[in-house]
Design a protein around this motif. Structure first.
Motif, PDB file in Angstrom:
ATOM      1  N   THR A 144     -52.360   4.292 -25.255  1.00  0.00           N
ATOM      2  CA  THR A 144     -52.486   2.939 -24.737  1.00  0.00           C
ATOM      3  C   THR A 144     -51.697   1.950 -25.593  1.00  0.00           C
ATOM      4  OG1 THR A 144     -54.685   3.464 -23.852  1.00  0.00           O
ATOM      5  CG2 THR A 144     -54.133   1.135 -24.071  1.00  0.00           C
ATOM      6  N   THR A 145     -51.707   2.166 -26.895  1.00  0.00           N
ATOM      7  CA  THR A 145     -50.906   1.318 -27.789  1.00  0.00           C
ATOM      8  C   THR A 145     -49.434   1.359 -27.396  1.00  0.00           C
ATOM      9  OG1 THR A 145     -52.434   1.587 -29.653  1.00  0.00           O
ATOM     10  CG2 THR A 145     -50.160   0.988 -30.173  1.00  0.00           C
ATOM     11  N   THR A 146     -48.936   2.563 -27.143  1.00  0.00           N
ATOM     12  CA  THR A 146     -47.520   2.714 -26.779  1.00  0.00           C
ATOM     13  C   THR A 146     -47.213   2.089 -25.427  1.00  0.00           C
ATOM     14  OG1 THR A 146     -47.437   4.785 -28.044  1.00  0.00           O
ATOM     15  CG2 THR A 146     -45.677   4.400 -26.452  1.00  0.00           C
ATOM     16  N   SER A 147     -48.045   2.379 -24.420  1.00  0.00           N
ATOM     17  CA  SER A 147     -47.752   1.901 -23.068  1.00  0.00           C
ATOM     18  C   SER A 147     -47.888   0.383 -22.957  1.00  0.00           C
ATOM     19  CB  SER A 147     -48.666   2.590 -22.052  1.00  0.00           C
ATOM     20  OG  SER A 147     -50.022   2.292 -22.312  1.00  0.00           O
ATOM     21  N   LEU A 148     -48.913  -0.202 -23.596  1.00  0.00           N
ATOM     22  CA  LEU A 148     -49.068  -1.650 -23.530  1.00  0.00           C
ATOM     23  C   LEU A 148     -47.979  -2.373 -24.319  1.00  0.00           C
ATOM     24  CD1 LEU A 148     -52.939  -2.274 -23.785  1.00  0.00           C
ATOM     25  CD2 LEU A 148     -51.469  -2.329 -21.757  1.00  0.00           C
ATOM     26  N   SER A 149     -47.551  -1.779 -25.440  1.00  0.00           N
ATOM     27  CA  SER A 149     -46.460  -2.388 -26.209  1.00  0.00           C
ATOM     28  C   SER A 149     -45.186  -2.466 -25.370  1.00  0.00           C
ATOM     29  CB  SER A 149     -46.204  -1.588 -27.485  1.00  0.00           C
ATOM     30  OG  SER A 149     -47.316  -1.630 -28.345  1.00  0.00           O
ATOM     31  N   ALA A 150     -44.905  -1.386 -24.621  1.00  0.00           N
ATOM     32  CA  ALA A 150     -43.716  -1.382 -23.769  1.00  0.00           C
ATOM     33  C   ALA A 150     -43.878  -2.334 -22.591  1.00  0.00           C
ATOM     34  CB  ALA A 150     -43.453   0.035 -23.260  1.00  0.00           C
ATOM     35  N   MET A 151     -45.067  -2.392 -22.027  1.00  0.00           N
ATOM     36  CA  MET A 151     -45.292  -3.233 -20.851  1.00  0.00           C
ATOM     37  C   MET A 151     -45.268  -4.720 -21.191  1.00  0.00           C
ATOM     38  SD  MET A 151     -48.491  -2.917 -18.181  1.00  0.00           S
ATOM     39  CE  MET A 151     -48.385  -3.611 -16.525  1.00  0.00           C
ATOM     40  N   LEU A 152     -45.892  -5.081 -22.329  1.00  0.00           N
ATOM     41  CA  LEU A 152     -45.989  -6.488 -22.711  1.00  0.00           C
ATOM     42  C   LEU A 152     -44.825  -6.941 -23.588  1.00  0.00           C
ATOM     43  CD1 LEU A 152     -49.809  -6.580 -23.574  1.00  0.00           C
ATOM     44  CD2 LEU A 152     -48.710  -7.205 -21.419  1.00  0.00           C
ATOM     45  N   ARG A 153     -44.046  -5.956 -24.078  1.00  0.00           N
ATOM     46  CA  ARG A 153     -42.915  -6.256 -24.965  1.00  0.00           C
ATOM     47  C   ARG A 153     -43.366  -7.055 -26.190  1.00  0.00           C
ATOM     48  NH1 ARG A 153     -37.826  -7.571 -20.880  1.00  0.00           N
ATOM     49  NH2 ARG A 153     -37.948  -5.604 -19.729  1.00  0.00           N
ATOM     50  N   SER A 154     -44.433  -6.601 -26.775  1.00  0.00           N
ATOM     51  CA  SER A 154     -44.970  -7.236 -27.973  1.00  0.00           C
ATOM     52  C   SER A 154     -45.736  -6.188 -28.767  1.00  0.00           C
ATOM     53  CB  SER A 154     -45.879  -8.416 -27.614  1.00  0.00           C
ATOM     54  OG  SER A 154     -46.956  -7.979 -26.830  1.00  0.00           O
ATOM     55  N   LEU A 155     -46.122  -6.541 -29.982  1.00  0.00           N
ATOM     56  CA  LEU A 155     -46.818  -5.617 -30.860  1.00  0.00           C
ATOM     57  C   LEU A 155     -48.279  -5.504 -30.435  1.00  0.00           C
ATOM     58  CD1 LEU A 155     -46.643  -3.828 -33.374  1.00  0.00           C
ATOM     59  CD2 LEU A 155     -47.258  -5.827 -34.743  1.00  0.00           C
ATOM     60  N   VAL A 156     -48.676  -4.306 -30.021  1.00  0.00           N
ATOM     61  CA  VAL A 156     -50.046  -4.041 -29.594  1.00  0.00           C
ATOM     62  C   VAL A 156     -50.628  -2.936 -30.464  1.00  0.00           C
ATOM     63  CG1 VAL A 156     -51.529  -3.293 -27.681  1.00  0.00           C
ATOM     64  CG2 VAL A 156     -49.522  -4.709 -27.216  1.00  0.00           C
ATOM     65  N   ASN A 157     -51.874  -3.082 -30.840  1.00  0.00           N
ATOM     66  CA  ASN A 157     -52.556  -2.066 -31.632  1.00  0.00           C
ATOM     67  C   ASN A 157     -53.937  -1.833 -31.039  1.00  0.00           C
ATOM     68  OD1 ASN A 157     -53.202  -0.230 -33.637  1.00  0.00           O
ATOM     69  ND2 ASN A 157     -53.957  -1.793 -35.027  1.00  0.00           N
ATOM     70  N   VAL A 158     -54.213  -0.590 -30.648  1.00  0.00           N
ATOM     71  CA  VAL A 158     -55.516  -0.212 -30.097  1.00  0.00           C
ATOM     72  C   VAL A 158     -56.052   0.957 -30.910  1.00  0.00           C
ATOM     73  CG1 VAL A 158     -56.775   0.561 -28.043  1.00  0.00           C
ATOM     74  CG2 VAL A 158     -54.765  -0.904 -27.784  1.00  0.00           C
ATOM     75  N   HIS A 159     -57.291   0.852 -31.369  1.00  0.00           N
ATOM     76  CA  HIS A 159     -57.909   1.977 -32.071  1.00  0.00           C
ATOM     77  C   HIS A 159     -59.404   1.987 -31.794  1.00  0.00           C
ATOM     78  CE1 HIS A 159     -58.634  -1.237 -35.062  1.00  0.00           C
ATOM     79  NE2 HIS A 159     -59.706  -0.530 -35.380  1.00  0.00           N
ATOM     80  N   VAL A 160     -60.011   3.175 -31.954  1.00  0.00           N
ATOM     81  CA  VAL A 160     -61.432   3.345 -31.689  1.00  0.00           C
ATOM     82  C   VAL A 160     -62.232   2.735 -32.826  1.00  0.00           C
ATOM     83  CG1 VAL A 160     -63.295   5.008 -31.318  1.00  0.00           C
ATOM     84  CG2 VAL A 160     -61.028   5.442 -30.341  1.00  0.00           C
ATOM     85  N   ALA A 161     -63.056   1.743 -32.489  1.00  0.00           N
ATOM     86  CA  ALA A 161     -63.904   1.096 -33.496  1.00  0.00           C
ATOM     87  C   ALA A 161     -65.221   1.838 -33.659  1.00  0.00           C
ATOM     88  CB  ALA A 161     -64.173  -0.357 -33.111  1.00  0.00           C
ATOM     89  N   SER A 162     -65.804   2.315 -32.547  1.00  0.00           N
ATOM     90  CA  SER A 162     -67.081   3.026 -32.621  1.00  0.00           C
ATOM     91  C   SER A 162     -67.325   3.784 -31.327  1.00  0.00           C
ATOM     92  CB  SER A 162     -68.240   2.059 -32.883  1.00  0.00           C
ATOM     93  OG  SER A 162     -68.389   1.163 -31.796  1.00  0.00           O
ATOM     94  N   VAL A 163     -68.173   4.807 -31.417  1.00  0.00           N
ATOM     95  CA  VAL A 163     -68.657   5.542 -30.249  1.00  0.00           C
ATOM     96  C   VAL A 163     -70.174   5.648 -30.395  1.00  0.00           C
ATOM     97  CG1 VAL A 163     -68.583   7.700 -28.946  1.00  0.00           C
ATOM     98  CG2 VAL A 163     -66.508   6.855 -30.059  1.00  0.00           C
TER      99      VAL A 163
END
Length: 342
Positions: free
Chosen positions: A66-85
């Motif tokens: 998701t980090t990769t796809s959103l970065s390409a789609m929005l053309r900006s720096l995006v960072n997504v990571h799992v905070a908790s389960v």
């Protein structure tokens, strides 16, 4: 884990208490040392630690994609990571999210039921603003989505669901589909309030805007594959390559592939000037080839069979007579001019 006393220790404790040698404070200390675990029958734990850990690993991969796809789609720096389960009741999940937010109802085909992907309003409006050409700054907007904004956020969620399918591929061939988007949590009752769910919280950052994405999956949806949510299943080499089901799928996929077959009578080397001068009706004498010699049937560029020419109806055909693997290396080299090891 609760400590279990032996029979001798129990007898000694009863003897001391009967003799009056133990003061109230000492009894309290003994009681305080007991490891008591509170169990709420209204909120039963249905997921083991191993299953929660497996879900976390799966969504770590989902977060990277998701980090990769959103970065390409929005053309900006995006960072997504799992905070908790975590596991909690559906009512607790509904109460924990804002009163106005983007709630995407996800069909979890082939699993039964639906899941919910909730995106924080700050993240939602930041993504929409960037796709509309704006800077995507945190505008503190808290309202329902317009029809155009909803259409835009749907396209983003569809791309995210593609990443979800890839992340779940080690467990099941999941085909998630977007149902509809709600903005009021009260209108998104996919299971009873007391039903247990697993909640994957994804911390999301788009440039300077931070927020959460929550993926809520009911236990009833995961129940058919609950035994597969284990590290042993995910990393099993047996599951990946040698099951009858996987072999049948592989055979079915290979059965529709076209391959080139060629029947070779013989070969020889000719200068280019002779090749250019060849005319229809010319006869080419092949060295070391007799009229009754078998032809070589090649699959691709590999010699595999001996064959002989013939006709089937009005079509030219060959009949396979022998596998080349069944002959000696010397016979193979004499027939083909190639080393059998090649």
């Amino acid at each position: 884990m609760t400590e279990v006393l032996s029979q001798d220790e129990i007898d000694q404790l009863l003897t001391v208490i009967s003799a009056g040698d133990v003061e109230g404070e000492d009894t309290k200390q003994i009681t305080d040392r007991k490891n008591i675990k509170i169990y709420d029958f209204k909120r039963p734990d249905k997921f083991s630690k191993d299953q929660i850990r497996t879900v976390s690993v799966m969504h770590d991969a989902f977060a990277r994609h998701t980090t990769t796809s959103l970065s390409a789609m929005l053309r900006s720096l995006v960072n997504v990571h799992v905070a908790s389960v975590d596991q909690l009741t559906y009512e607790e999940f509904i109460r924990s999210i804002p009163s106005t937010t983007a709630l995407a109802l996800i069909n979890m085909d082939p699993l039964k039921g639906s899941a919910i992907l909730e995106i924080d309003p700050a993240i939602t409006f930041s993504m929409i603003d960037r796709l509309f050409g704006g800077p995507g700054e945190n505008s503190k907007v808290n309202r329902e989505l317009s029809d155009i904004e909803q259409s835009v956020i749907e396209s983003i969620i569809v791309r995210i669901l593609g990443n979800l399918r890839e992340a779940w591929s080690q467990v099941i061939d999941l085909r998630p589909r977007l149902g509809n988007i709600e903005t009021n949590p009260q209108f998104a009752q996919i299971v009873p309030p007391t039903e247990m769910v697993i909640l994957v919280t994804l911390e999301t950052r788009i440039e300077d805007v931070e927020g959460m994405m929550n993926f809520c999956i009911p236990y009833l949806t995961l129940e058919p594959i609950i035994s597969k949510l284990s590290a042993q299943f995910m990393y099993s080499t047996i599951r990946r390559g040698s099951t009858t089901e996987n072999l049948n799928i592989l055979k079915e996929s290979l059965s529709v592939i076209d391959v080139l077959l060629s029947a070779e009578i013989g070969s020889m080397e000719l200068p280019v000037r002779d090749v250019i001068s060849i005319q229809p009706g010319d006869t080419i004498r092949l060295p070391n080839v007799k009229i009754g010699d078998p032809m070589i049937l090649k699959i691709g560029n590999k010699a595999k069979f001996k064959c002989r020419p013939g006709m089937v109806g009005n079509s030219v055909a060959v009949q396979v007579t022998e596998k080349l693997e069944d002959i000696t290396p010397e016979e193979f080299e004499e027939l083909t001019g190639e080393d059998i090891d090649e």
